[in-house]
Design a protein around this motif. Structure first.
Motif, PDB file in Angstrom:
ATOM      1  N   THR A  48      50.650  37.064  48.343  1.00 51.62           N
ATOM      2  CA  THR A  48      50.448  37.143  46.897  1.00 51.62           C
ATOM      3  C   THR A  48      49.114  36.520  46.508  1.00 51.62           C
ATOM      4  O   THR A  48      48.348  37.092  45.715  1.00 51.62           O
ATOM      5  N   ILE A  49      48.835  35.357  47.054  1.00 49.38           N
ATOM      6  CA  ILE A  49      47.572  34.670  46.755  1.00 49.38           C
ATOM      7  C   ILE A  49      46.382  35.526  47.166  1.00 49.38           C
ATOM      8  O   ILE A  49      45.419  35.698  46.397  1.00 49.38           O
ATOM      9  N   GLU A  50      46.449  36.089  48.350  1.00 47.99           N
ATOM     10  CA  GLU A  50      45.340  36.905  48.845  1.00 47.99           C
ATOM     11  C   GLU A  50      45.126  38.139  47.975  1.00 47.99           C
ATOM     12  O   GLU A  50      43.982  38.475  47.625  1.00 47.99           O
ATOM     13  N   ALA A  51      46.211  38.821  47.621  1.00 49.95           N
ATOM     14  CA  ALA A  51      46.091  40.049  46.831  1.00 49.95           C
ATOM     15  C   ALA A  51      45.655  39.760  45.401  1.00 49.95           C
ATOM     16  O   ALA A  51      44.779  40.443  44.852  1.00 49.95           O
ATOM     17  N   MET A  52      46.246  38.740  44.783  1.00 51.64           N
ATOM     18  CA  MET A  52      45.899  38.434  43.403  1.00 51.64           C
ATOM     19  C   MET A  52      44.506  37.802  43.287  1.00 51.64           C
ATOM     20  O   MET A  52      43.841  37.941  42.256  1.00 51.64           O
ATOM     21  N   SER A  53      44.063  37.131  44.331  1.00 49.99           N
ATOM     22  CA  SER A  53      42.701  36.589  44.321  1.00 49.99           C
ATOM     23  C   SER A  53      41.678  37.715  44.265  1.00 49.99           C
ATOM     24  O   SER A  53      40.589  37.559  43.694  1.00 49.99           O
ATOM     25  N   LYS A  54      42.014  38.865  44.839  1.00 48.31           N
ATOM     26  CA  LYS A  54      41.124  40.020  44.767  1.00 48.31           C
ATOM     27  C   LYS A  54      41.055  40.568  43.338  1.00 48.31           C
ATOM     28  O   LYS A  54      40.003  41.054  42.918  1.00 48.31           O
ATOM     29  N   VAL A  55      42.161  40.503  42.620  1.00 50.60           N
ATOM     30  CA  VAL A  55      42.130  40.906  41.210  1.00 50.60           C
ATOM     31  C   VAL A  55      41.153  40.028  40.446  1.00 50.60           C
ATOM     32  O   VAL A  55      40.305  40.505  39.690  1.00 50.60           O
ATOM     33  N   VAL A  56      41.267  38.720  40.666  1.00 50.65           N
ATOM     34  CA  VAL A  56      40.445  37.753  39.938  1.00 50.65           C
ATOM     35  C   VAL A  56      38.975  37.875  40.311  1.00 50.65           C
ATOM     36  O   VAL A  56      38.096  37.867  39.443  1.00 50.65           O
ATOM     37  N   SER A  57      38.694  37.992  41.607  1.00 50.91           N
ATOM     38  CA  SER A  57      37.299  37.990  42.056  1.00 50.91           C
ATOM     39  C   SER A  57      36.625  39.350  41.931  1.00 50.91           C
ATOM     40  O   SER A  57      35.452  39.441  41.558  1.00 50.91           O
ATOM     41  N   ASN A  58      37.355  40.424  42.224  1.00 47.47           N
ATOM     42  CA  ASN A  58      36.750  41.758  42.211  1.00 47.47           C
ATOM     43  C   ASN A  58      36.739  42.405  40.841  1.00 47.47           C
ATOM     44  O   ASN A  58      35.905  43.277  40.574  1.00 47.47           O
ATOM     45  N   TYR A  59      37.660  41.981  39.973  1.00 49.12           N
ATOM     46  CA  TYR A  59      37.780  42.607  38.648  1.00 49.12           C
ATOM     47  C   TYR A  59      37.905  41.520  37.579  1.00 49.12           C
ATOM     48  O   TYR A  59      38.942  41.407  36.909  1.00 49.12           O
ATOM     49  N   PRO A  60      36.876  40.686  37.415  1.00 48.89           N
ATOM     50  CA  PRO A  60      36.971  39.525  36.521  1.00 48.89           C
ATOM     51  C   PRO A  60      37.243  39.873  35.062  1.00 48.89           C
ATOM     52  O   PRO A  60      37.741  39.027  34.313  1.00 48.89           O
ATOM     53  N   ASN A  61      36.944  41.096  34.655  1.00 48.53           N
ATOM     54  CA  ASN A  61      37.168  41.505  33.268  1.00 48.53           C
ATOM     55  C   ASN A  61      38.469  42.275  33.078  1.00 48.53           C
ATOM     56  O   ASN A  61      38.740  42.773  31.983  1.00 48.53           O
ATOM     57  N   SER A  62      39.271  42.344  34.125  1.00 41.68           N
ATOM     58  CA  SER A  62      40.523  43.088  34.043  1.00 41.68           C
ATOM     59  C   SER A  62      41.524  42.396  33.136  1.00 41.68           C
ATOM     60  O   SER A  62      41.584  41.161  33.067  1.00 41.68           O
ATOM     61  N   GLN A  63      42.334  43.193  32.488  1.00 40.14           N
ATOM     62  CA  GLN A  63      43.393  42.644  31.630  1.00 40.14           C
ATOM     63  C   GLN A  63      44.497  41.986  32.455  1.00 40.14           C
ATOM     64  O   GLN A  63      45.361  41.293  31.902  1.00 40.14           O
ATOM     65  N   TYR A  64      44.461  42.173  33.775  1.00 37.19           N
ATOM     66  CA  TYR A  64      45.503  41.621  34.635  1.00 37.19           C
ATOM     67  C   TYR A  64      45.117  40.280  35.252  1.00 37.19           C
ATOM     68  O   TYR A  64      45.914  39.693  35.987  1.00 37.19           O
ATOM     69  N   VAL A  65      43.917  39.793  34.968  1.00 33.98           N
ATOM     70  CA  VAL A  65      43.441  38.546  35.576  1.00 33.98           C
ATOM     71  C   VAL A  65      44.337  37.368  35.213  1.00 33.98           C
ATOM     72  O   VAL A  65      44.699  36.551  36.058  1.00 33.98           O
ATOM     73  N   SER A  66      44.697  37.263  33.946  1.00 37.43           N
ATOM     74  CA  SER A  66      45.491  36.115  33.503  1.00 37.43           C
ATOM     75  C   SER A  66      46.831  36.044  34.232  1.00 37.43           C
ATOM     76  O   SER A  66      47.230  34.979  34.721  1.00 37.43           O
ATOM     77  N   ASP A  67      47.510  37.166  34.329  1.00 37.74           N
ATOM     78  CA  ASP A  67      48.805  37.150  35.013  1.00 37.74           C
ATOM     79  C   ASP A  67      48.617  36.974  36.511  1.00 37.74           C
ATOM     80  O   ASP A  67      49.455  36.342  37.173  1.00 37.74           O
ATOM     81  N   ALA A  68      47.528  37.518  37.049  1.00 38.24           N
ATOM     82  CA  ALA A  68      47.238  37.317  38.475  1.00 38.24           C
ATOM     83  C   ALA A  68      47.060  35.835  38.776  1.00 38.24           C
ATOM     84  O   ALA A  68      47.568  35.321  39.770  1.00 38.24           O
ATOM     85  N   GLN A  69      46.360  35.126  37.906  1.00 44.28           N
ATOM     86  CA  GLN A  69      46.155  33.688  38.090  1.00 44.28           C
ATOM     87  C   GLN A  69      47.481  32.929  38.005  1.00 44.28           C
ATOM     88  O   GLN A  69      47.703  31.979  38.760  1.00 44.28           O
ATOM     89  N   ALA A  70      48.341  33.349  37.099  1.00 44.20           N
ATOM     90  CA  ALA A  70      49.654  32.700  36.980  1.00 44.20           C
ATOM     91  C   ALA A  70      50.476  32.894  38.256  1.00 44.20           C
ATOM     92  O   ALA A  70      51.151  31.968  38.726  1.00 44.20           O
ATOM     93  N   LYS A  71      50.407  34.086  38.824  1.00 46.36           N
ATOM     94  CA  LYS A  71      51.152  34.356  40.056  1.00 46.36           C
ATOM     95  C   LYS A  71      50.549  33.590  41.232  1.00 46.36           C
ATOM     96  O   LYS A  71      51.272  33.179  42.153  1.00 46.36           O
TER      97      LYS A  71
END
Length: 281
Positions: free
Chosen positions: A143-166
């Motif tokens: 989960t950390i590895e996959a969600m870290s890609k959301v945060v790092s690769n798509y910093p403007n995504s609407q899913y960043v906040s929930d990715a960080q929570a997970k």
């Protein structure tokens, strides 16, 4: 009728509602048989899939999206169908399949408009498989590895906040697993093995909800071994960062039984870790 997957994301995943689909015969689609599914135009199959999602018929929806990929692989319709197929597999609890389909999409379309959403679905599929800390925590690490890609690769995504929570939740789980093992060793008076586990929590997971107990357990383990300077340092770091913690109160009381008090040795690894705690890192 052209309907983009992006237009459906929030309503499908976060709100849990189906997309409004026009231009297709939803009544006919809900009762559809398999006849002709592989020869229907991809646009029709796609809209039928969306209609089935709206009607709650996720299994039939998945068949529609899979048929598009079989019929016209690598087409734009196939790209969109892969997005929705990943979603359907996630929603129906087929998490391993969702990960596989999502990763296939990301390999083929890494820079597409829906890549952040698919990466988020992959991370969410791992997150759904996180189990109690008494069990293997591989899914938490994934989960950390996959969600870290959301945060790092798509910093403007609407899913960043929930990715960080997970990510935070998964890190709490990993820290909790170390604590569970550490307590096991501590109860059996295997103090060196216990300290090694508590140290992992302090150094690698300092922002998790396990940090206060980890420091207190270090006080307990070092004190039991007669390494009082490290016990005093752990208590001092605990007190500096969490003065109102019940764990600090317990540690303070333990030291007092031996005529000691918290006292930080700045040469200790615990002191160095404590400075990071004060910086919030």
């Amino acid at each position: 009728m052209k309907i983009t997957a992006r237009a459906l994301l929030v309503s499908l995943l976060l709100a849990g509602t189906g997309a409004v689909v026009t231009g297709c015969d939803t009544k006919r689609d809900i009762d559809i048989t398999k006849l002709g599914v592989e020869t229907d135009p991809p646009e029709l199959l796609y809209n039928q899939g969306l209609a089935n999602i709206k009607a709650g018929n996720m299994t039939e929806a998945g068949k529609k999206f899979d048929a598009i990929n079989q019929q016209q692989p690598f087409s734009e319709w196939a790209r969109k169908a892969l997005v929705m197929s990943t979603f359907v597999k996630y929603r129906t609890g087929a998490y391993d399949d969702a990960v596989q389909t999502g990763n296939s999409y990301l390999k083929q379309y890494p820079g597409s408009e829906d890549a952040d959403y698919v990466q988020y679905l992959v991370g969410s599929s791992y997150a759904k498989q996180i189990v109690d800390v008494t069990q293997d925590q591989r899914a938490a690490q994934q989960t950390i590895e996959a969600m870290s890609k959301v945060v790092s690769n798509y910093p403007n995504s609407q899913y960043v906040s929930d990715a960080q929570a997970k990510i935070r939740f998964a890190r709490d789980q990993l820290a909790g697993k170390e604590m569970q093992i550490g307590r096991y060793y501590l109860e059996r008076k295997d103090y060196l093995a216990a300290i090694a586990r508590f140290r992992i929590v302090v150094e690698q997971y300092p922002t998790t909800n396990q940090i206060e107990e980890a420091l207190a357990r270090l006080v307990e383990a070092y004190y039991a071994m007669g390494i009082v300077q490290e016990a005093q340092t752990a208590a001092a770091v605990l007190g500096h960062n969490y003065p109102d913690s019940r764990w600090y109160a317990d540690s303070y009381k333990l030291l007092k039984t031996g005529g000691l008090s918290p006292n930080e040795n700045e040469g200790s690894w615990i002191s160095r870790a404590g400075k990071k705690l004060l910086l919030g890192t």
